[in-house]
Scaffold this motif. Structure first.
Motif, mmCIF file in Angstrom:
data_model
loop_
_atom_site.group_PDB
_atom_site.id
_atom_site.type_symbol
_atom_site.label_atom_id
_atom_site.label_comp_id
_atom_site.label_asym_id
_atom_site.label_seq_id
_atom_site.Cartn_x
_atom_site.Cartn_y
_atom_site.Cartn_z
ATOM 1 N N TYR A 86 -8.007 -17.278 -0.570
ATOM 2 C CA TYR A 86 -8.714 -16.201 -1.268
ATOM 3 C C TYR A 86 -7.724 -15.267 -1.960
ATOM 4 C CZ TYR A 86 -13.099 -17.368 1.144
ATOM 5 O OH TYR A 86 -14.229 -18.001 1.593
ATOM 6 N N ALA A 87 -6.654 -14.909 -1.262
ATOM 7 C CA ALA A 87 -5.669 -13.985 -1.819
ATOM 8 C C ALA A 87 -4.985 -14.591 -3.045
ATOM 9 C CB ALA A 87 -4.628 -13.622 -0.752
ATOM 10 N N VAL A 88 -4.649 -15.864 -2.968
ATOM 11 C CA VAL A 88 -4.006 -16.541 -4.094
ATOM 12 C C VAL A 88 -4.932 -16.566 -5.306
ATOM 13 C CG1 VAL A 88 -3.149 -18.765 -4.928
ATOM 14 C CG2 VAL A 88 -2.441 -17.922 -2.682
ATOM 15 N N ILE A 89 -6.177 -16.927 -5.091
ATOM 16 C CA ILE A 89 -7.143 -16.999 -6.195
ATOM 17 C C ILE A 89 -7.370 -15.623 -6.802
ATOM 18 C CG2 ILE A 89 -9.535 -17.506 -6.813
ATOM 19 C CD1 ILE A 89 -7.885 -19.998 -6.396
ATOM 20 N N LEU A 90 -7.547 -14.608 -5.954
ATOM 21 C CA LEU A 90 -7.814 -13.254 -6.461
ATOM 22 C C LEU A 90 -6.621 -12.696 -7.224
ATOM 23 C CD1 LEU A 90 -9.715 -11.710 -3.414
ATOM 24 C CD2 LEU A 90 -10.660 -12.176 -5.678
ATOM 25 N N GLY A 91 -5.395 -12.953 -6.721
ATOM 26 C CA GLY A 91 -4.208 -12.484 -7.420
ATOM 27 C C GLY A 91 -4.093 -13.099 -8.801
ATOM 28 N N ASN A 92 -4.321 -14.401 -8.891
ATOM 29 C CA ASN A 92 -4.277 -15.073 -10.189
ATOM 30 C C ASN A 92 -5.433 -14.645 -11.084
ATOM 31 O OD1 ASN A 92 -2.120 -17.476 -10.371
ATOM 32 N ND2 ASN A 92 -2.769 -17.266 -8.252
ATOM 33 N N PHE A 93 -6.577 -14.379 -10.478
ATOM 34 C CA PHE A 93 -7.743 -13.903 -11.225
ATOM 35 C C PHE A 93 -7.407 -12.605 -11.957
ATOM 36 C CE2 PHE A 93 -11.581 -11.407 -11.667
ATOM 37 C CZ PHE A 93 -12.526 -12.316 -12.100
ATOM 38 N N GLN A 94 -6.764 -11.665 -11.265
ATOM 39 C CA GLN A 94 -6.421 -10.397 -11.892
ATOM 40 C C GLN A 94 -5.379 -10.577 -12.994
ATOM 41 O OE1 GLN A 94 -7.786 -7.616 -11.917
ATOM 42 N NE2 GLN A 94 -6.249 -6.283 -12.840
ATOM 43 N N VAL A 121 -3.358 0.818 -4.953
ATOM 44 C CA VAL A 121 -1.919 1.080 -4.886
ATOM 45 C C VAL A 121 -1.252 0.761 -6.219
ATOM 46 C CG1 VAL A 121 0.246 0.210 -3.890
ATOM 47 C CG2 VAL A 121 -1.651 0.842 -2.393
ATOM 48 N N PHE A 122 -1.662 -0.344 -6.855
ATOM 49 C CA PHE A 122 -1.044 -0.750 -8.116
ATOM 50 C C PHE A 122 -1.475 0.132 -9.284
ATOM 51 C CE2 PHE A 122 -0.560 -4.744 -5.695
ATOM 52 C CZ PHE A 122 0.819 -4.897 -5.844
ATOM 53 N N TYR A 123 -2.453 1.009 -9.085
ATOM 54 C CA TYR A 123 -2.803 1.965 -10.133
ATOM 55 C C TYR A 123 -1.659 2.942 -10.402
ATOM 56 C CZ TYR A 123 -7.725 0.557 -9.556
ATOM 57 O OH TYR A 123 -8.904 -0.139 -9.499
ATOM 58 N N TYR A 124 -0.756 3.090 -9.438
ATOM 59 C CA TYR A 124 0.334 4.056 -9.564
ATOM 60 C C TYR A 124 1.632 3.414 -10.033
ATOM 61 C CZ TYR A 124 -2.677 7.382 -7.226
ATOM 62 O OH TYR A 124 -3.716 8.226 -6.914
ATOM 63 N N GLN A 125 1.520 2.269 -10.666
ATOM 64 C CA GLN A 125 2.711 1.541 -11.097
ATOM 65 C C GLN A 125 3.402 2.216 -12.278
ATOM 66 O OE1 GLN A 125 1.863 -2.474 -12.274
ATOM 67 N NE2 GLN A 125 3.997 -3.004 -12.606
ATOM 68 N N SER A 166 -9.237 -3.178 -13.853
ATOM 69 C CA SER A 166 -9.460 -4.068 -12.701
ATOM 70 C C SER A 166 -10.917 -4.114 -12.260
ATOM 71 C CB SER A 166 -8.592 -3.613 -11.517
ATOM 72 O OG SER A 166 -8.940 -2.301 -11.110
ATOM 73 N N TYR A 167 -11.835 -3.632 -13.098
ATOM 74 C CA TYR A 167 -13.238 -3.552 -12.664
ATOM 75 C C TYR A 167 -13.819 -4.921 -12.328
ATOM 76 C CZ TYR A 167 -14.519 -4.906 -17.456
ATOM 77 O OH TYR A 167 -14.644 -5.557 -18.658
#
Length: 304
Positions: free
Chosen positions: A51-59, A185-189, A150-151
C-alpha cells in the motif's frame, strides 16, 4: 526532441542534487539504499508495504500531471512527442518500485502500478482555484498549497480508511492516518519568501509556537475524524490511536523546526537525514527536537 528533453531533465536533476551538498554518485548510492530499505520493509509488512509503495508512486505521478507544466509541454512538443515524454517520465518514476514488487512476487501490484503510470500519462489535473474553499485558514499557508497538491492522495487515503472500517481492519485505518500525517509533514518542504518573515512582528519563539499551534490544528482537522471513528468502532485498540496521535503532535513540530533550521534555503540532505533517523527510531525525536529547535530559533533571529 524527446531525447534532448530527457537529457535536459537529467542535467537539472543533477544540479538539484548538487545543490543539496551531495555528489551525484553518493546520491545514487543513497537512492539504492532507499530501494533496499523498501525491499526489506516489504518482507516485514507485505500488505501495508505494498500500500505504501503504491500510494507513494501515486502521489509522484499525480504531481507530474500539474496543468501548467503539461500545458507548456503541449505547446512545445507535438502531441505524439508529448505523450512519449509523459510515458517516459512516469516509467522512470515507477520502475524502481515496479522491480521491487516483482522481486517480492507481488505481480498484481506491479501490474496495477504500470497501469497507473500509463493512465496518468494521459491525465492533467488543475489545482483548486481560489474560488473553491479549503478547510484551512490562510495562516499557515503551507496547508492551502499542500492540500491543493495532494487532495487526490488524501481522497484515496480516506477511501482506504473507509474500507478498513468496513472490513474491521484497524491496522489499515491507522496506516491511513499515519500516511495523512506524513503528507502534512511534506507540506513544509518549501520555504516562503523572506519578506513574509520581514512583515512578522513576533519574536522567533512566538513565531515558531504559532506555527506549531496552527500546523497541529490543521493536521488534526484531517486526521481527527478518522481517529474519532476509530475510537468508536475499535474501543479495545484505543491505546494504538493515542500512540499515533502522540506521534503526530511531535512529528509535525519537528518538521516545522527543520524547515526553519534550513531557512531561507530548501530542506536538503542534513534535515532529511534527521527526519529519517526519527522514522527509523522514533524516540530519537525527544533528543533531536530540542536541539533543532534551538538551531531554528538562532536562525530566525537573522530574519525576524
Amino acid at each position: 526532441m524527446v531525447s534532448n528533453y530527457l537529457k535536459l531533465q537529467y542535467r537539472l536533476l543533477g544540479r538539484h542534487i548538487k545543490a543539496t551538498g551531495l555528489p551525484v554518485p553518493i546520491a545514487s548510492l543513497l537512492l539504492f539504499g532507499l530501494c533496499y530499505l523498501m525491499y526489506y520493509a516489504l518482507f516485514q509488512y507485505p500488505i501495508f508495504g505494498c500500500y505504501a509503495v503504491i500510494l507513494g508512486n501515486f502521489q509522484l505521478l499525480f504531481l507530474l500531471t500539474e496543468k501548467n507544466r503539461n500545458d507548456f509541454l503541449k505547446n512545445t512538443f507535438s502531441r505524439r512527442d508529448f505523450h512519449k515524454i509523459r510515458l517516459w517520465e512516469n516509467g522512470l518514476v515507477v520502475i524502481p518500485s515496479f522491480v521491487i514488487l516483482l522481486l517480492h512476487g507481488h505481480w498484481l501490484y506491479a501490474l496495477f502500478l504500470t497501469l497507473l503510470a500509463v493512465v496518468f500519462a494521459f491525465l492533467t489535473f488543475k489545482a483548486f482555484g481560489k474560488s473553491i474553499p479549503t478547510p484551512f485558514a490562510k495562516k499557515p499557508f503551507e496547508f492551502i498549497i499542500g492540500f491543493r497538491r495532494s487532495y487526490l492522495l488524501l481522497l484515496v487515503l480516506y477511501v482506504l480508511a473507509g474500507i478498513g472500517f468496513y472490513a474491521a481492519n484497524s491496522n489499515l485505518v491507522l496506516f491511513c492516518v499515519v500516511c495523512i500525517a506524513l503528507t502534512c509533514v511534506f507540506y513544509y518542504q518549501l520555504p516562503e519568501p523572506i519578506f513574509y518573515l520581514w512583515n512578522n512582528h513576533h519574536t522567533p519563539t512566538a513565531f515558531l509556537m504559532r506555527k506549531f499551534k496552527r500546523g497541529i490544528l490543521q493536521c488534526l482537522l484531517l486526521v481527527l475524524p478518522l481517529l474519532f471513528l476509530y475510537a468508536v468502532i475499535f474501543p479495545s485498540d484505543l491505546f494504538n490511536a493515542c500512540i499515533v496521535l502522540g506521534g503526530i503532535l511531535l512529528l509535525l513540530p519537528f518538521a516545522i523546526t527543520l524547515k526553519y533550521v534550513a531557512y531561507p534555503r530548501e530542506i536538503n540532505f542534513p534535515e532529511v537525514f534527521a527526519l529519517a533517523l526519527c522514522f527509523s527510531f522514533y524516540p530519537l525525536i525527544f533528543a533531536l527536537l530540542p536541539f533543532y529547535y534551538m538551531k531554528a530559533i538562532n536562525n530566525l533571529k537573522n530574519h525576524l
